[in-house]
Scaffold this motif. Sequence first.
Motif, PDB file in Angstrom:
ATOM      1  N   ALA A  87     -35.027  37.603  17.591  1.00  0.00           N
ATOM      2  CA  ALA A  87     -36.352  37.475  18.204  1.00  0.00           C
ATOM      3  C   ALA A  87     -37.295  36.645  17.339  1.00  0.00           C
ATOM      4  O   ALA A  87     -38.277  36.079  17.848  1.00  0.00           O
ATOM      5  N   ALA A  88     -37.002  36.548  16.044  1.00  0.00           N
ATOM      6  CA  ALA A  88     -37.824  35.743  15.136  1.00  0.00           C
ATOM      7  C   ALA A  88     -37.347  34.303  15.047  1.00  0.00           C
ATOM      8  O   ALA A  88     -37.852  33.535  14.219  1.00  0.00           O
ATOM      9  N   SER A  89     -36.390  33.891  15.876  1.00  0.00           N
ATOM     10  CA  SER A  89     -35.861  32.533  15.825  1.00  0.00           C
ATOM     11  C   SER A  89     -36.961  31.508  16.065  1.00  0.00           C
ATOM     12  O   SER A  89     -37.838  31.713  16.908  1.00  0.00           O
ATOM     13  N   ALA A 146     -35.376  33.189  20.837  1.00  0.00           N
ATOM     14  CA  ALA A 146     -36.293  34.317  20.670  1.00  0.00           C
ATOM     15  C   ALA A 146     -36.388  35.111  21.967  1.00  0.00           C
ATOM     16  O   ALA A 146     -36.434  36.349  21.947  1.00  0.00           O
TER      17      ALA A 146
END
Length: 833
Positions: free
Chosen positions: A655-657, A663
């Motif tokens: 999700a932090a991509s 994300a």
Amino acid sequence: MPSLWPFAGRSAPLAALRSAPRGSVVVGPAGAGKSRLASQAVEKQDGVAWVRATAAAAEIPLGAFAHLLPPTPPSGNPLTWAANAIDAGTLVVDDAHLLDPVSAALVHRLAQDRRVRVLATVRSGAPAPDAIVALWKDGLLPRLDLEPLTLAETGSVLEAALGGRIETATLARLWDISQGNALYLRELVLSGVLRDVGGLWLWHGELTLTSTLRETIAARIGELTAEERDTLELLAYGEPLGLDSPVLEQLEARQLITAQQDGKRLQVRLAHPLYGEVIRESCGTLRARAVHRRLAAMVEAAGGRRREDVLRTAVWRLDGGAPGDPGLLARAADQARAVRDLALAERLARAAIDAGGGPTVRLGLAAILGYRDRYAEAEEVFREVQESGLTGDHRVDCATTRAFNLLWGLGRPDQALRVLDEADDGTLSLDARQGVGFVGGAVIGYAGDLDAAAARMDATERLGPLTPRGVLVHGFARASLLACAGRAAEFQEWTDRLFATLGPHADRNPSMSTSMAEARVRIAVSSGDLPAALRLAEHAGGQDGWARSRAQFGAYRAMVLRLGGQVGEALAAAAEAVALLPPRSPLGGSCLGELAHAQALLGDPAAAEATLARARDVTVPTGPAAEAPLRLARVWTLAARGDITGAVETALTVAASPYPIYAMVGLHDLVRLGRPSLAAARLADLPVDGPLLPLLVRHATAATPQALDEVSLGFETFGMLLHAAETSARAALIYRDQGLQRAARAAETRAWTLTRRCQGARTVALLDLDVPGLTPRQREVAVLAARGLTNREIAERLVLSIRTVANTLYAVYERTGVNDRVALADLLDAGGE
């Protein structure tokens, strides 16, 4: 491989033969499988007599029937005597075109009398006795033309023979070479040209002919005059050719060549690819070199006007022992690289170097080595070329190509940027500076910083009006960044303008075309258009013979199939992509990630963990595109092990991509794992375009089971069946907690029905999902009702009262949650009833 070649791929003609009451005549080319088909049609039948005609037996009247007839012929009518002597229910006459006239007349007599069922095989194009031709011309027996095996039929035969799956491109190549001829196909497999890679068969090495196949093809070619052989040799080494020879007509009549008009030229080819193999094998080294030199001279004498003439002439000169001009060889190497014949491209480039080619030729060789996944070798050549004193635009060409090799092949984005920055020494032309700037932006973007990438590209645009090369490089690089961000509307507007500007030259650069195809797939997936994504991935992977491209789009195909709930097919597609990987590859993350993801969803976390462990050794770390698929696979591998906490923590890393498209998936995985509160707000803030993200937000924020029902229907509309099943299963749990048992059963039934279409997938949300249980009597009534029978008709059939049927059916509706016979029919059909 089994010792006996399996019978497969001929179900329709086999059924036709078995159902023909009076028999049939099977007509087809040599090696089509006529004899095997006839044998299969009478297998396990009693009273079958075989006659196998040969040219030798045809010298004697009734010679082929000698084993079926009494030793002493009568003095009267031999046909009546022979016909009465055939004591069989079925007579199989193999190669009936070789029968002598009396034997042919006997077959005709037997078919006419209808006392014996006659199956005959005849080679198409071969002269046959009138009595045999009359079998179908006079309507005595139906004629069955045995067509070549289709691509799908060829695949069925090979998988049965090999005991495993065959790689798509390998299957296409075998089908193309054999042209659907069953005998040729069998001999090609027996030649050892295939290799088993983890249960997947791939083409390996050079084609060699078995002695059986060589002799069969040589017999088909037959005796040749000196001029005929001369013409066929030219075609074997140089087809297609625009030839003008007096022997062409007779070669065409013998079906050894084909001719087709191509513009103003008449292009001549060999009638079958294997003819060329046999002809080339029969040529000695000196003869072959002479033919190659003659071919080169022919094209040069005609002016070499076609673009492909450069490549063909260079190869012929090289094979003829007179390579000549290094410039010609270098241009040919570029053309071979463009069409992805990389082995030939390397050979030509090295020949150009040997012939005196300078640094620019060595630069071409370095690029080719990179395309061949030999990145370390390529880097050595790049470094030597860059240190050799290149100036101006040539230095930039080296730096930009080397930068991608450092990024993609060796996972060194920082070094790639240094190489680009060092190339811009302040003396470059505007075109060269734009090239350095835009490629630098692409490197930064691939490494994961989309904002910095866009800033570098914006700054490069401000340097001045874009040159044609600047438009091309900037256009494709910017499109890729927009796709990673999931900005579908801007991507479409950008690419529309770009292709309008580039016009017919838009697809000249294969690497950029591959990059654009990948961007289109990403946009389609992030928008939720799975059918379009699958079409794009299959088209891009099938267009290119490059193993890297097939692996790249094979992984995308696996991803789309997985998202569509076709998890078993996704597993097969991913395994095929993985088999194409070299020992180290930037595609290791996507290919192995998809394989592990499918394994985990199918309930095999041990296999998934082994795949992820292998990925650590195989994957070149190039940024989010290599990392995210592996992390997503780990999410569901941990979940399959029951480690929901670990799965959630891993999903949070996805999700932090820096790529919003990843994300989005990582955040939604949190919802699927039962942690919507961790994802809802962040999902809503993502800048991804298209109708899919709003549905994911609705899923994350759904506060009631009714809202989840609507989300499940939305997922089904997108074709995301596993997601739809999970959502319905979650709704069922909430309904049950609220005491709404009928609604719970309806949601549970829907989840069960959808899951049955997901090829064995099981996830956390589906762990408590039971198949709706019916008693034997309930199931019996349900099946009859689903077939459309009324309550009265069911009662009469089962000897029950109408009231009992009605009560039972009511209980079925209560248990399954459906309301009528139509819905019940859909349910039972999905459940395999």
